[in-house]
Design an enzyme around this catalytic site. Sequence first.
Site, PDB file in Angstrom:
ATOM      1  N   HIS A 308       3.308  -0.644  -1.460  1.00  0.00           N
ATOM      2  CA  HIS A 308       3.556  -2.070  -1.659  1.00  0.00           C
ATOM      3  C   HIS A 308       4.935  -2.228  -2.289  1.00  0.00           C
ATOM      4  O   HIS A 308       5.080  -2.150  -3.509  1.00  0.00           O
ATOM      5  CB  HIS A 308       2.495  -2.704  -2.569  1.00  0.00           C
ATOM      6  CG  HIS A 308       1.214  -3.013  -1.873  1.00  0.00           C
ATOM      7  ND1 HIS A 308      -0.001  -3.047  -2.520  1.00  0.00           N
ATOM      8  CD2 HIS A 308       0.951  -3.323  -0.588  1.00  0.00           C
ATOM      9  CE1 HIS A 308      -0.950  -3.345  -1.655  1.00  0.00           C
ATOM     10  NE2 HIS A 308      -0.387  -3.514  -0.477  1.00  0.00           N
ATOM     11  N   PHE A 462       4.530   0.404  -5.422  1.00  0.00           N
ATOM     12  CA  PHE A 462       3.293   0.787  -6.085  1.00  0.00           C
ATOM     13  C   PHE A 462       2.225   1.015  -5.012  1.00  0.00           C
ATOM     14  O   PHE A 462       2.415   0.695  -3.853  1.00  0.00           O
ATOM     15  CB  PHE A 462       2.851  -0.306  -7.068  1.00  0.00           C
ATOM     16  CG  PHE A 462       3.926  -0.695  -8.047  1.00  0.00           C
ATOM     17  CD1 PHE A 462       4.077  -0.007  -9.236  1.00  0.00           C
ATOM     18  CD2 PHE A 462       4.815  -1.717  -7.753  1.00  0.00           C
ATOM     19  CE1 PHE A 462       5.089  -0.347 -10.130  1.00  0.00           C
ATOM     20  CE2 PHE A 462       5.829  -2.073  -8.641  1.00  0.00           C
ATOM     21  CZ  PHE A 462       5.965  -1.375  -9.830  1.00  0.00           C
ATOM     22  N   HIS A 463       1.111   1.591  -5.421  1.00  0.00           N
ATOM     23  CA  HIS A 463      -0.074   1.676  -4.569  1.00  0.00           C
ATOM     24  C   HIS A 463       0.125   2.504  -3.306  1.00  0.00           C
ATOM     25  O   HIS A 463      -0.204   2.064  -2.202  1.00  0.00           O
ATOM     26  CB  HIS A 463      -0.568   0.271  -4.185  1.00  0.00           C
ATOM     27  CG  HIS A 463      -0.534  -0.708  -5.295  1.00  0.00           C
ATOM     28  ND1 HIS A 463      -0.246  -2.045  -5.113  1.00  0.00           N
ATOM     29  CD2 HIS A 463      -0.747  -0.550  -6.629  1.00  0.00           C
ATOM     30  CE1 HIS A 463      -0.277  -2.678  -6.266  1.00  0.00           C
ATOM     31  NE2 HIS A 463      -0.572  -1.785  -7.207  1.00  0.00           N
ATOM     32  N   PRO A 464       0.696   3.720  -3.389  1.00  0.00           N
ATOM     33  CA  PRO A 464       0.794   4.549  -2.190  1.00  0.00           C
ATOM     34  C   PRO A 464      -0.587   4.914  -1.654  1.00  0.00           C
ATOM     35  O   PRO A 464      -1.492   5.237  -2.421  1.00  0.00           O
ATOM     36  CB  PRO A 464       1.554   5.789  -2.679  1.00  0.00           C
ATOM     37  CG  PRO A 464       1.282   5.846  -4.152  1.00  0.00           C
ATOM     38  CD  PRO A 464       1.191   4.418  -4.599  1.00  0.00           C
ATOM     39  N   PRO A 507      -4.989  -1.576  -5.188  1.00  0.00           N
ATOM     40  CA  PRO A 507      -6.096  -0.769  -4.658  1.00  0.00           C
ATOM     41  C   PRO A 507      -6.973  -0.077  -5.689  1.00  0.00           C
ATOM     42  O   PRO A 507      -7.860   0.694  -5.327  1.00  0.00           O
ATOM     43  CB  PRO A 507      -5.364   0.281  -3.819  1.00  0.00           C
ATOM     44  CG  PRO A 507      -4.108   0.519  -4.597  1.00  0.00           C
ATOM     45  CD  PRO A 507      -3.716  -0.833  -5.174  1.00  0.00           C
TER      46      PRO A 507
END
Length: 538
Positions: A308, A462-464, A507
């Site tokens: 993201h 962020f949020h891989p 997530p």
Amino acid sequence: MSIPTPTRTPPPTRDTGTPAYTDGTGTFHPTTRRLVAGRTLAGETIITVDACVIGSGAGGAPVAKELAEGGMRVAVLEDGDWHETASFTARPRDMTPRLYRDAGQIVTVGTPPIGLPLGRAVGGTTLINSGTCFRTPDHVLTQWQRDFGLAELTTANLDPFFRRVEREINVSRVPAGLAGSSARLVLEGAARLGLSGGHLFRNAKGCVGSGVCAFGCPTGAKQHTGITYVPRAWAAGATTYTGVTAQRVVHRDGRVAEVVARTAAGGTLRVRCRHAIVACGTLLTPALLAASGVGQASGELGGNLSIHPASAARAVFDEDLDPWTGVPQSAYVDGLQAEGIMFEGISGPPDQAAASTPRTGAAHRDLMLQARRTASFGVMVHDTARGSVRRRAGQTVIRYDLHPDDAARFQRGMAVLAEIFFAVGAREVVVPLAGVPTLRGGDVGPLTTARIRPRDVSAMAFHPLGTARAGADPATSVVDPDLRMHGIDGLHVCDGSAVPSSLGVNPQITIMALATRLAYHLLGKPAPEHEPVPTAIA
């Protein structure tokens, strides 16, 4: 004579309002801390357990706790350290090198380079994230069912697991009084423009709005896995090994045999086990699986990386705002969600702002002198591009190029955010897009008419997700719908790497719910339908 149908007692409800968020009583405090430091393990150490969990973040900690409470002998391997809440100083310059992997300096290779911060400690990235909790959107689950054959991952089937996670970490809504000045202004401005928004749900209990969530909560209010799931796993008999880096999972005849790890003392830890659960995170899990000689048949391992990309605009007002007071990420505006754009709060102490303010030299100095009167808010893009994670010359290389469509989303999102700020009296707005001057007098024209290319965007991410994605077809996925490695019994993946696509929202509890579901599957237990129903949830 008719036989009466048995009545099913509905589950109780759980308050998710202000009292739940601000009441700090009733938090869990273990009487015993089952910690073994890797710096004490020289030579070779061999242990035997039922399940070895590699990682203690959003994926590893929930599965470890549930398996331990279900009667399994569990070892948790964590390459970071255990940190006491009392040791958190609230100073970014102190905590960043202690709590972040590579001191927060992980950056993608591509156009533009994008910072990708990760935690490295017991609790993983949950220790240093903003605590925002969204359930997986229904349309994303529908996509997974259609595109990846994940037929069982429906809203109804996942609901009991979300309810269990939300109770464990006390997911509740940020009260307006703790939301901070930036959130107040943005929600007011969004309402004037007819855009929907509200206060976020977070995993917090007894929050006082100290404003340093990203650097270790000094009050212990943020219910990260290090003070919730991990201690409950200890109480059920699990042991956490810190300063231990898993090197490979050994398997024989299609079955897990042991996990081999290196200790901080230079020794070797061998964990004999029936189940190995890999939860190293989206960026590290592919390398461990590859080193173990698994997951590569489909050619998908390490690919499909979604993130993201996110950035923030800053607006200067005539009034003092003290933006570092209150919850840093406390509000959202979702009026452009259909366009792949989410607005979420972002703020922090002055030294954090100094590091992220998009100006240099005298212009940067002038903005920092106005820090008390500056509001900020973030733009997060549901990305179009897909990247990869590979090992090259012993280093992890993250390749990711921002898609031109996503650069256009940043331009659109920043223009709307500037309009929101101007609607509530901003004097000037600064956006992190190269070539766009400071916006003044309510005029967003210089931004809307600019040509914004991917290289012009200054962003973090962020949020891989997605580098060992789940799917029914072994030809296009790494793990099956139950998160088991295709072709290897006893080997499972339960972190962001198994999540098959971008969510468009944070997530954290999606990963936790999938990890809880995995534990119940391994234990042969039915879904926890008894868990309380939240009075409101995101």
